[in-house]
Design a protein around this motif. Structure first.
Motif, mmCIF file in Angstrom:
data_model
loop_
_atom_site.group_PDB
_atom_site.id
_atom_site.type_symbol
_atom_site.label_atom_id
_atom_site.label_comp_id
_atom_site.label_asym_id
_atom_site.label_seq_id
_atom_site.Cartn_x
_atom_site.Cartn_y
_atom_site.Cartn_z
ATOM 1 N N GLY A 85 0.793 -1.227 0.000
ATOM 2 C CA GLY A 85 0.000 0.000 0.000
ATOM 3 C C GLY A 85 0.820 1.269 0.000
ATOM 4 N N GLU A 86 2.104 1.146 0.261
ATOM 5 C CA GLU A 86 2.994 2.301 0.226
ATOM 6 C C GLU A 86 4.405 1.823 -0.087
ATOM 7 O OE1 GLU A 86 4.233 3.547 4.551
ATOM 8 O OE2 GLU A 86 2.184 2.759 4.616
ATOM 9 N N ALA A 87 5.266 2.732 -0.453
ATOM 10 C CA ALA A 87 6.659 2.373 -0.713
ATOM 11 C C ALA A 87 7.298 1.876 0.580
ATOM 12 C CB ALA A 87 7.418 3.578 -1.251
ATOM 13 N N MET A 88 8.125 0.852 0.461
ATOM 14 C CA MET A 88 8.807 0.305 1.637
ATOM 15 C C MET A 88 10.040 -0.460 1.207
ATOM 16 S SD MET A 88 6.104 -2.707 2.723
ATOM 17 C CE MET A 88 4.706 -1.570 2.651
ATOM 18 N N GLN A 89 10.823 -0.875 2.173
ATOM 19 C CA GLN A 89 11.976 -1.722 1.905
ATOM 20 C C GLN A 89 11.572 -3.178 2.092
ATOM 21 O OE1 GLN A 89 14.862 0.211 4.633
ATOM 22 N NE2 GLN A 89 16.172 0.391 2.828
ATOM 23 N N VAL A 90 11.853 -3.986 1.088
ATOM 24 C CA VAL A 90 11.578 -5.419 1.135
ATOM 25 C C VAL A 90 12.923 -6.126 1.107
ATOM 26 C CG1 VAL A 90 10.437 -7.360 0.010
ATOM 27 C CG2 VAL A 90 9.390 -5.085 -0.080
ATOM 28 N N GLY A 91 13.229 -6.820 2.194
ATOM 29 C CA GLY A 91 14.538 -7.458 2.275
ATOM 30 C C GLY A 91 15.673 -6.466 2.155
ATOM 31 N N GLY A 92 15.436 -5.236 2.637
ATOM 32 C CA GLY A 92 16.464 -4.201 2.596
ATOM 33 C C GLY A 92 16.546 -3.431 1.294
ATOM 34 N N GLN A 93 15.686 -3.746 0.322
ATOM 35 C CA GLN A 93 15.712 -3.061 -0.966
ATOM 36 C C GLN A 93 14.438 -2.238 -1.160
ATOM 37 O OE1 GLN A 93 17.196 -5.272 -4.386
ATOM 38 N NE2 GLN A 93 17.689 -7.009 -3.067
ATOM 39 N N ALA A 94 14.587 -1.057 -1.729
ATOM 40 C CA ALA A 94 13.458 -0.144 -1.911
ATOM 41 C C ALA A 94 12.515 -0.659 -2.990
ATOM 42 C CB ALA A 94 13.961 1.246 -2.279
ATOM 43 N N VAL A 95 11.215 -0.686 -2.649
ATOM 44 C CA VAL A 95 10.184 -1.135 -3.593
ATOM 45 C C VAL A 95 9.032 -0.118 -3.562
ATOM 46 C CG1 VAL A 95 8.551 -2.957 -4.186
ATOM 47 C CG2 VAL A 95 10.780 -3.552 -3.216
ATOM 48 N N PRO A 96 8.620 0.406 -4.726
ATOM 49 C CA PRO A 96 7.492 1.346 -4.748
ATOM 50 C C PRO A 96 6.176 0.657 -4.381
ATOM 51 C CG PRO A 96 8.785 1.441 -6.781
ATOM 52 C CD PRO A 96 9.220 0.215 -6.051
ATOM 53 N N ALA A 97 5.198 1.454 -3.997
ATOM 54 C CA ALA A 97 3.858 0.921 -3.764
ATOM 55 C C ALA A 97 3.337 0.290 -5.051
ATOM 56 C CB ALA A 97 2.921 2.032 -3.299
ATOM 57 N N GLY A 98 2.566 -0.796 -4.912
ATOM 58 C CA GLY A 98 2.020 -1.454 -6.098
ATOM 59 C C GLY A 98 1.816 -2.926 -5.877
ATOM 60 N N THR A 99 1.384 -3.625 -6.940
ATOM 61 C CA THR A 99 1.133 -5.058 -6.895
ATOM 62 C C THR A 99 2.191 -5.779 -7.713
ATOM 63 O OG1 THR A 99 -1.253 -4.660 -6.702
ATOM 64 C CG2 THR A 99 -0.561 -6.879 -7.336
ATOM 65 N N TYR A 100 2.717 -6.853 -7.153
ATOM 66 C CA TYR A 100 3.790 -7.612 -7.799
ATOM 67 C C TYR A 100 3.520 -9.106 -7.672
ATOM 68 C CZ TYR A 100 6.020 -3.100 -6.963
ATOM 69 O OH TYR A 100 6.287 -1.757 -6.912
ATOM 70 N N SER A 101 4.030 -9.866 -8.638
ATOM 71 C CA SER A 101 4.056 -11.317 -8.486
ATOM 72 C C SER A 101 5.206 -11.671 -7.559
ATOM 73 C CB SER A 101 4.246 -12.003 -9.840
ATOM 74 O OG SER A 101 3.054 -11.952 -10.590
ATOM 75 N N LEU A 102 4.942 -12.653 -6.688
ATOM 76 C CA LEU A 102 5.955 -13.097 -5.733
ATOM 77 C C LEU A 102 6.468 -14.463 -6.184
ATOM 78 C CD1 LEU A 102 7.475 -12.813 -3.028
ATOM 79 C CD2 LEU A 102 5.481 -13.823 -1.910
ATOM 80 N N PHE A 103 7.575 -14.442 -6.914
ATOM 81 C CA PHE A 103 8.222 -15.675 -7.346
ATOM 82 C C PHE A 103 9.354 -16.020 -6.397
ATOM 83 C CE2 PHE A 103 6.685 -13.971 -11.509
ATOM 84 C CZ PHE A 103 5.809 -15.003 -11.823
ATOM 85 N N THR A 104 9.715 -17.289 -6.361
ATOM 86 C CA THR A 104 10.851 -17.719 -5.555
ATOM 87 C C THR A 104 11.657 -18.761 -6.319
ATOM 88 O OG1 THR A 104 9.402 -19.318 -4.456
ATOM 89 C CG2 THR A 104 9.818 -17.262 -3.289
ATOM 90 N N ILE A 105 12.918 -18.871 -5.959
ATOM 91 C CA ILE A 105 13.771 -19.954 -6.440
ATOM 92 C C ILE A 105 14.253 -20.698 -5.211
ATOM 93 C CG2 ILE A 105 15.811 -20.602 -7.759
ATOM 94 C CD1 ILE A 105 15.592 -17.966 -9.258
ATOM 95 N N PRO A 106 13.620 -21.828 -4.873
ATOM 96 C CA PRO A 106 14.016 -22.560 -3.670
ATOM 97 C C PRO A 106 15.408 -23.168 -3.804
ATOM 98 C CG PRO A 106 11.809 -23.188 -4.408
ATOM 99 C CD PRO A 106 12.441 -22.404 -5.516
ATOM 100 N N GLY A 107 16.146 -23.180 -2.709
ATOM 101 C CA GLY A 107 17.439 -23.847 -2.635
ATOM 102 C C GLY A 107 17.508 -24.651 -1.354
ATOM 103 N N LYS A 108 18.471 -25.529 -1.276
ATOM 104 C CA LYS A 108 18.590 -26.370 -0.080
ATOM 105 C C LYS A 108 18.914 -25.540 1.166
ATOM 106 C CE LYS A 108 19.887 -30.619 -2.495
ATOM 107 N NZ LYS A 108 20.907 -31.683 -2.646
#
Length: 294
Positions: A85-108
């Motif tokens: 709903g607002e700009a924030m840091q995700v995992g320490g990185q700046a991300v603007p407000a908005g909708t995103y797909s949340l993909f992952t690459i799993p590792g052991k």
């Protein structure tokens, strides 16, 4: 006779159409991977998650059903989505407000968490790395008790910080969310103080809880609040208590003691025994902290 057969034929056709429509009635069945939406109030807005929850059903999740080293939709069916709903840091990185797909690459041991601009795809079959907004490396931890169904949650929620956590089978992965609404809120306060209905009490509490370097305006706002609410015992003892807290934080012990004692005097006029007990205890704790006699 001709009209009779025409009518009979029409009736038969309508009957067949009705039976066909009835036969094609949509069945409502339990979802194999149920859809879920989570909306969490956060900072000055919200964080929303939309995903479908696959279950183990005796299968191996990671390294089996979900291969290591490949982009995963982070759920089932359509790609999982996160809305900020607002700009924030995700995992320490700046991300603007908005909708995103949340993909992952799993590792052991380590995962790659991806926020991607393409929110209209099924699964990750058309994933385009060029549309990535951020990529975050997160360490996976082992769960003692396995999760049967994939679970995405917001944990350790504070006013401006939280952890986005994925749990499934014996694996858990978390990344931090951190908002910085201070500048926005201070501007809102400045504008509101120019209006007719000034938010004295709310603004003063924000200054206290956000540890603003200059608390003097907040003390003044509480004085204005107290002056405007002389007919309310509850407003008076709450206002004086928070004035005492602000003065205590400023290191003005004697003034804090005076404000706390004013709060205790106003408490006597309140008929709400629960509130009286709570604020009596709070003021006594403050007086004890500054070394004053009870």
């Amino acid at each position: 006779m001709k009209h009779f057969f025409t009518g009979l034929l029409l009736a038969l056709l309508l009957g067949l159409a009705a039976r066909k429509a009835h036969a094609q009635t949509k069945l409502v069945l339990p979802q194999v991977s149920p859809a879920v939406t989570i909306r969490q109030a956060f900072s000055t807005s919200f964080v929303e998650l939309r995903y479908c929850r696959p279950s183990l059903k005796g299968r191996q999740a990671f390294g089996g059903l979900v291969p290591y080293g490949q982009v995963w939709r982070t759920g089932a069916n359509t790609a999982t989505k996160i809305r900020l709903g607002e700009a924030m840091q995700v995992g320490g990185q700046a991300v603007p407000a908005g909708t995103y797909s949340l993909f992952t690459i799993p590792g052991k041991t380590d995962w790659t968490i991806i926020l991607n601009r393409d929110t209209a795809q099924w699964g990750a079959y058309e994933y385009n790395q060029q549309l990535d907004v951020v990529r975050i490396i997160a360490h996976a931890t082992m769960l003692a008790v396995p999760h049967e169904s994939l679970t995405l949650t917001l944990e350790n929620v504070r006013p401006t910080a939280a952890d986005l956590t994925l749990s499934w089978e014996h694996t858990q992965v978390s990344i931090s969310l951190l908002a910085h609404p201070d500048a926005l809120i201070l501007n809102q306060i400045q504008e509101a103080m120019q209006g007719e209905k000034k938010p004295y009490f709310t603004a003063a509490l924000y200054y206290y809880h956000s540890n603003q370097p200059n608390l003097t305006p907040a003390v003044g706002w509480l004085d204005a609040f107290l002056k405007a609410h002389l007919d309310s015992a509850s407003d008076q003892y709450e206002g004086y208590y928070w004035k005492a807290k602000l003065l205590q934080k400023q290191g003005k012990k004697q003034e804090a003691v005076a404000a706390a004692r004013q709060s205790l005097q106003w408490i006597k006029a309140d008929k709400n025994e629960v509130a009286k007990a709570e604020y009596t205890l709070l003021n006594q704790q403050l007086l004890s902290e500054v070394g004053a006699k009870l």
